[in-house]
Scaffold this motif. Structure first.
Motif, short mmCIF file in Angstrom:
data_model
loop_
_atom_site.label_atom_id
_atom_site.label_comp_id
_atom_site.label_asym_id
_atom_site.label_seq_id
_atom_site.Cartn_x
_atom_site.Cartn_y
_atom_site.Cartn_z
N GLN A 166 10.73 64.70 -21.44
CA GLN A 166 12.04 64.06 -22.13
C GLN A 166 12.54 64.92 -23.15
O GLN A 166 13.78 65.34 -23.10
N LYS B 25 13.50 68.66 -21.92
CA LYS B 25 14.85 68.44 -21.47
C LYS B 25 15.79 68.39 -22.48
O LYS B 25 16.85 69.05 -22.22
N ASP C 3 18.82 70.73 -23.14
CA ASP C 3 20.18 70.65 -23.10
C ASP C 3 21.11 70.85 -24.06
O ASP C 3 22.18 71.40 -24.32
N PHE D 82 14.86 72.80 -15.06
CA PHE D 82 15.46 72.21 -16.42
C PHE D 82 16.51 73.40 -17.21
O PHE D 82 17.24 72.81 -17.89
N LYS E 215 15.95 72.54 -9.46
CA LYS E 215 16.78 71.63 -10.14
C LYS E 215 16.71 70.25 -9.65
O LYS E 215 16.58 69.45 -10.34
N ALA F 92 13.59 68.96 -10.92
CA ALA F 92 13.80 68.31 -12.20
C ALA F 92 14.60 67.10 -12.15
O ALA F 92 14.25 66.23 -13.27
N ASP F 93 15.50 66.90 -11.44
CA ASP F 93 16.49 65.78 -11.46
C ASP F 93 15.69 64.61 -11.02
O ASP F 93 15.91 63.33 -11.43
#
Ligand code: PEP
Ligand code: MG
Length: 583
Positions: free
Chosen positions: A485, A488, A492, A520, A548, A551-552
């Motif tokens: 977490q 990520k 972002d 990520f 991806k 990752a999701d």
């Protein structure tokens, strides 16, 4: 016992003779003695002094024969220390008056002398403090019966066995003579293990009892992938392992060294795959393994194990040499990260109770601006005509970034005044390795040009697990949902603020995590040289769109084990290839 289990710290197998290395640090016990023991302790002092004089005399004769009197002369100062009446009387008085054992009295008197000499302005006398320190170690080893064997006496290649090896000791060992490392303590991301990995030397750490069971001269097999050490194995086991060495050699050839520097997924998502370096020995590997630049240059190794800190000029030369070699690609020079498990011999700071939480990295630099400025000036000067980026370690909040950048600006002003050239637009980044930095990445991103995520520390600090403590090593989990977490969130936050973000922790060089990190959206992965071929190959065999999706979906798992099993299954499905060759 003919087999001990430890932590697999650096893959590869080596077979050879054990060589036991005593740590440089000597623990001196303090004991109360009775009146009757006084004469025995004084006798032990005289005996140790006589023995040490003999030892130095013989060393002096050997050097005289081999290199001439000018070189042998340096031992005269050592001899004078051993004959210093005032020092000897001080030790005897302490034994008599304080009723303490000779080792402790000796170390206290010596410390007093060294402190006085180091405070003097006279450079010659200051230098004598080192002579006293050297001689004192010899005498103490005699008193404490510690083995004084050194690697210089060894002709063949050996496997180093030690209770603990500090990063500075590891860095100063003659690597060409070393087949492997085995230690009692330490974890996979402690710096000794990192160096072994970067140099490609098989290592098993955290065995708890290697030094109890292994003697110098024993035959060992070090299995660095499985974390097993065999002591005096049978011929059958040796043969089996020799066959495995051969087979692994063939397997290694299957993963080809990449032909190009560039790295991208099947659907053309570009990534920078760069290398972490510490020592000059590693520099040729940047080309050899086709790294696209240096993502982390751990400059503190230039400072470790030295009697004096390298001055601006020495640092300038070292940074220039690396940057010119790597040009046109970039070198991310991390300012010194001392403290934690890396200590300078000067200033010799008192040991802290929890050094990883103490006076480390940027905290040490901001508190010692003269040392910090010297390094920043050297980096700036080396940046002229090259491609250097500066990175600050262990940032915990935005004040530290601002303070460090202010000092950098001061250095720029000074250099301008002195007419010295540098890259005025040099990029400045920070390591994200403290949870508070990860959680405030959106604020930090506004103050810098890039991030590099240091998972070795980020995991240690967010899971509260000492990275160098073998007893909790099984809890050190990169796949812990809390760690993922944080990672990520940092990626972002960086992208939301239009800066790029890389990772230079060991996690970046592990295939399954590399796929997840691509998913990520990471921009750069920096790793030990030998991890580059397999990470580039795996990147070239996946699609960003698939990564991806992984990752999701990954955050639905509650434990690191579940997360790893999920990753393994999904990556295997995508690759349709033998996953084990990448692990
Ligand atoms: C890290 O913490 O992940 C890192 C790369 O820095 P170091 O291992 O030198 O602490
Ligand atoms: Mg770190």
């Amino acid at each position: 016992m003919n087999k001990i289990i430890g932590i697999a710290a650096s893959e590869g197998i080596s077979i050879g003779k054990a060589f036991y290395v005593q740590s440089e640090h000597i623990d001196v016990p303090k004991k109360k003695i009775s009146f009757e023991d006084i004469s025995r302790e004084i006798y032990r002092l005289e005996e140790a002094l006589i023995e040490t004089r003999k030892e130095i005399g013989s060393l002096q004769r050997q050097i005289d024969e081999k290199l001439g009197y000018d070189h042998a002369k340096i031992f005269e100062a050592h001899m004078l220390v051993l004959e210093d009446r005032l020092l000897i009387e001080d030790i005897i008085n302490q034994i008599k008056n304080k009723r303490i054992n000779v080792e402790y009295a000796f170390s206290q008197s010596v410390k007093k002398y060294i402190d006085i000499l180091q405070k003097l302005d006279d450079a010659y006398l200051k230098e004598r403090a080192y002579d006293i320190e050297d001689v004192a170690k010899r005498v103490l080893r005699k008193m404490l019966n510690l083995d004084m064997q050194t690697l210089e006496h060894v002709k063949e290649k050996v496997i180093i066995v030690a209770h603990d090896l500090s990063p500075s000791e590891t860095a100063s060992l003659p690597k060409a003579n070393i087949l492997g490392f085995v230690t009692d303590v330490g974890g996979r991301t402690a710096h000794t293990a990192i160096i072994a990995r970067n140099l490609g030397i098989p290592a098993v750490v955290g065995t708890k009892s290697a030094t109890e069971h292994i003697q110098s001269g024993d035959t060992l097999i070090v299995d660095g992938a499985e974390g097993i050490v065999y002591i005096n194995p049978s011929q059958k086991t040796i043969k089996e392992y020799q066959a495995r060495i051969k087979a692994e050699g063939k397997q290694a050839l299957k993963i080809h060294i990449p032909k190009t520097l560039k790295s991208q997924t099947k659907d053309k998502k570009r990534l920078i795959v760069s290398v972490n370096i510490e020592l000059p020995e590693e520099l040729p590997m940047v080309d050899e393994y086709k790294a696209e630049g240096v993502g982390l240059y751990r400059t503190e190794y230039l400072f470790l194990g030295k009697k004096d800190l390298p001055n601006e000029e020495e640092q300038y030369k070292a940074y220039s040499q690396v940057a010119r070699k790597i040009k046109p690609h970039s070198v991310i020079i991390r300012t010194i990260d001392i403290g934690g498990d890396k200590f300078l011999s000067k200033p010799d700071l008192p040991r802290e109770m929890t050094p990883f939480l103490g006076w480390r990295a940027i905290r040490f630099c901001l508190a010692n601006p003269h040392i910090f400025k010297q390094q920043l000036r050297a980096i700036l000067r080396a940046s002229y005509g090259t491609n250097i980026k500066i990175m600050f370690p262990m940032i915990s909040g935005v004040e530290e970034v601002r303070e460090a950048k202010n000092i950098l600006e001061e250095c720029k002003k000074e250099l301008k005044k002195e007419g010295k050239k540098f890259d005025d637009k040099i990029s400045v980044g920070v390591m994200i390795e403290v949870p508070s930095a990860a959680l405030t990445a959106h604020i930090l991103a506004k103050e810098c040009d890039f991030f590099s995520i240091g998972t070795n520390d980020l995991i240690q600090y967010s899971l509260a697990i000492d990275r160098a403590d073998e007893k909790v090593a099984h809890l050190y989990a990169p796949a812990h949902p809390a760690v993922l977490q944080l990672i990520k969130g940092v990626i972002d936050a960086a992208h939301a603020n239009d800066i790029w973000v890389g990772m230079c922790g060991e996690m970046a060089g592990e295939a399954l995590f590399a796929v997840l990190l691509v998913g990520f959206g990471i921009d750069e992965l920096s790793m030990p040289p030998r991890s580059i071929p397999r990470i580039k190959e795996i990147i070239s065999k996946i699609r960003y769109s698939d990564a991806k999706k992984i990752a999701d979906e990954c955050f639905q798992y509650g434990t690191a084990k579940e997360m790893e099993a999920f990753l393994q299954e999904r990556v295997q499905n995508i690759l349709k290839d033998d996953l084990s060759k990448y692990l």
